[in-house]
Design an enzyme around this catalytic site. Sequence first.
Site, short mmCIF file in Angstrom:
data_model
loop_
_atom_site.label_atom_id
_atom_site.label_comp_id
_atom_site.label_asym_id
_atom_site.label_seq_id
_atom_site.Cartn_x
_atom_site.Cartn_y
_atom_site.Cartn_z
N GLU A 171 32.81 57.65 -48.71
CA GLU A 171 32.84 58.41 -47.47
C GLU A 171 33.67 57.71 -46.42
OE1 GLU A 171 28.79 59.08 -46.21
OE2 GLU A 171 28.17 59.00 -48.30
N CYS A 175 35.59 55.25 -39.47
CA CYS A 175 34.60 54.38 -40.09
C CYS A 175 34.91 54.36 -41.59
CB CYS A 175 33.21 54.96 -39.81
SG CYS A 175 31.90 54.05 -40.61
N CYS A 194 26.24 50.05 -52.51
CA CYS A 194 25.97 48.78 -51.83
C CYS A 194 24.77 48.10 -52.49
CB CYS A 194 25.65 49.04 -50.36
SG CYS A 194 25.44 47.55 -49.38
N CYS A 253 19.12 47.42 -47.87
CA CYS A 253 18.41 47.60 -46.59
C CYS A 253 17.47 48.81 -46.71
CB CYS A 253 19.38 47.81 -45.44
SG CYS A 253 20.46 46.38 -45.19
N CYS A 294 18.47 52.42 -45.29
CA CYS A 294 19.85 52.88 -45.46
C CYS A 294 20.01 53.72 -46.72
CB CYS A 294 20.79 51.69 -45.51
SG CYS A 294 22.52 52.13 -45.73
N GLU A 347 29.02 46.42 -48.13
CA GLU A 347 28.93 45.23 -47.29
C GLU A 347 30.30 44.54 -47.33
OE1 GLU A 347 27.26 43.61 -44.98
OE2 GLU A 347 28.71 42.00 -45.23
N SER A 401 31.58 45.11 -39.59
CA SER A 401 30.13 44.99 -39.41
C SER A 401 29.50 44.40 -40.67
CB SER A 401 29.55 46.38 -39.14
OG SER A 401 28.14 46.33 -39.10
N ASN A 455 18.95 57.22 -38.09
CA ASN A 455 19.33 58.46 -38.75
C ASN A 455 18.35 58.63 -39.90
OD1 ASN A 455 21.21 60.57 -38.75
ND2 ASN A 455 22.89 59.11 -38.64
N CYS A 458 24.83 56.80 -43.00
CA CYS A 458 25.51 56.04 -44.05
C CYS A 458 25.08 56.46 -45.45
CB CYS A 458 25.20 54.57 -43.89
SG CYS A 458 25.37 54.04 -42.20
N1 SAH Z 1 26.93 46.54 -44.59
C1 SAH Z 1 27.42 46.51 -43.24
C2 SAH Z 1 28.23 47.73 -42.83
C3 SAH Z 1 27.73 49.09 -43.27
S1 SAH Z 1 26.31 49.77 -42.49
C4 SAH Z 1 26.29 46.28 -42.26
O1 SAH Z 1 25.15 46.23 -42.70
O2 SAH Z 1 26.53 46.08 -41.08
C5 SAH Z 1 26.79 50.19 -40.86
C6 SAH Z 1 25.63 50.23 -39.88
O3 SAH Z 1 24.82 51.41 -40.06
C7 SAH Z 1 24.72 49.05 -40.03
O4 SAH Z 1 24.34 48.56 -38.77
C8 SAH Z 1 23.54 49.67 -40.74
O5 SAH Z 1 22.40 48.89 -40.61
C9 SAH Z 1 23.47 51.03 -40.08
N2 SAH Z 1 22.65 52.02 -40.78
C10 SAH Z 1 22.38 52.11 -42.09
N3 SAH Z 1 21.52 53.12 -42.35
C11 SAH Z 1 21.23 53.68 -41.17
C12 SAH Z 1 20.38 54.78 -40.78
N4 SAH Z 1 19.69 55.46 -41.66
N5 SAH Z 1 20.32 55.07 -39.46
C13 SAH Z 1 21.03 54.36 -38.55
N6 SAH Z 1 21.86 53.34 -38.87
C14 SAH Z 1 21.95 52.99 -40.16
#
Ligand code: SAH
Length: 348
Positions: A92, A105, A112, A116, A119, A163, A194, A293, A336
Site C-alpha cells: 500500500e 506514505c 511486517c 505490534c 497494527c 519496519e 518512522s 485507527n 496501516c
Molecule cells: N514500522 C514503522 C513504520 C510503519 S507504522 C513504525 O513502527 O514506526 C507507522 C505508524 O502507524 C506507527 O507509528 C504505527 O505504530 C502506527 N500505527 C499502526 N497501526 C495503527 C493503528 N491501528 N492506528 C493508528 N496508528 C497505527
Amino acid sequence: MAKKNLFGYTLKALEEEMLARGEKKYRATQLYQWIYIKKVTDFDMMTDVSKSFREVLKEEYCLDLPTVFTKQVATDGTIKLLLEMSDGAKVECVLMRYDYGNAICVSSQVGCNMGCAFCASGLLRRDRNLTSAEMVGQVIVMNQILAEEADNVSHVVVMGTGEPFDNYDNVSSFIHIMNEAKGLAIGARHITVSTCGLVPGIKRYAEEGIQVNLAISLHAPNDTIRNELMPVSRAYPMEELLDAVREYVEKSGRRVTFEYILIKGLNDSLENAKELASILRGIFCYVNLIPLNPVKEKPYERSLDKDTKAFSLYLNNHGVNCTIRKEWGTGIDAACGQLRAKYEKGQR
Ligand code: SAH
C-alpha cells in the site's frame, strides 16, 4: 539473468555502474535526467544516448514500475493505492494533501514482523523486503497520477507497511534517491522515516549525513505498557531507546518526533501523560498523538475525545510540544495494512 531496475540506483551507484562498464560517469546524470526530470521510461526515447548503448540498456536494465491493483480516493482527496509488484506481492501507499504540499506514505516491506498489537500490518507476517526500486516505484506511480492535475509529491514519509530499519540498506538508498538534487530533489527535511525502535538502525541513521527526519513509534510511557503493545520493546527497552534518540539528536541537530497512539484505558490517563512528560524531558522532540485507527481483529478502542484533549493539554503545559494528528482517508481502509490484509486474506 534478471534485468536490473534503474529506479533502484542512487546517482553514486549508477555512476559506479557506468564506470565499471567503461562508460563515462556523466551517463549516470544523463539517465537520471531522462528518468526523473523528463519522466521518460522508454530507453528508445533517450535520444542523447548512443543507439548502441540504448541496446545495452534494453538488454540488461529496465525501468519497471509497480502496477495499480486498486485505487481509492477519499472525499478529502487522500489517494490510497494497492500496488502490485512484479512477483505479485501487494503493498500500500497513501497520498495525503496538506496545505504545505503532498505527502506520500511509502511501504518498506511486504508485511511486517514487528508484531505490534494494535497494527493491521502484522496480521500478515513479512514476506520479504521491498527493493529500493520498488519503494521509488511507489513515488513514481503516485507522481504519474498527480501529473494529471499538474501536481507532484513534495514530502515522503516511510510509515507504510513494514519496519524501515529492518530493511536498512534499501531504505537508505531510497532516501538518497528521493533527495538527489539531479533527480526528484525532495529536500531531506521533507523526508521522514518512522521506526518502532530498532536501536541499531537509529544509530546508523544518525550517521546518514543528510538532514532527514526521524519519527519513533513510542506509544507508551514505560516498558510495562510498551512490552504489552510492542514486542520490539523487549529487545530494546525504553532506556536504551531514549539513549539512542538522544545520541541521534546530538549528532544530527534534528528534532525527533515521538508518535503516541492513544488507546482507551491503556495508555491515555493523566498519570500516563505525566510519566511521558517526565521521560521526554530534556529531549529535543515533539509528540504526535495519533487517534487509534481501530482494526477489526484487534481488541483496542480509540480514546475518548476529552481524554485525548486532556492528555495533549497536560503535555503542552509541561514542556512537551504536542499535536493531535489529523485523520486522513477515513472510509478507505487507511489504517496501516488494512487494505492489503483485506485482499490477501480474501485470496487465502
Ligand atoms: N514500522 C514503522 C513504520 C510503519 S507504522 C513504525 O513502527 O514506526 C507507522 C505508524 O502507524 C506507527 O507509528 C504505527 O505504530 C502506527 N500505527 C499502526 N497501526 C495503527 C493503528 N491501528 N492506528 C493508528 N496508528 C497505527
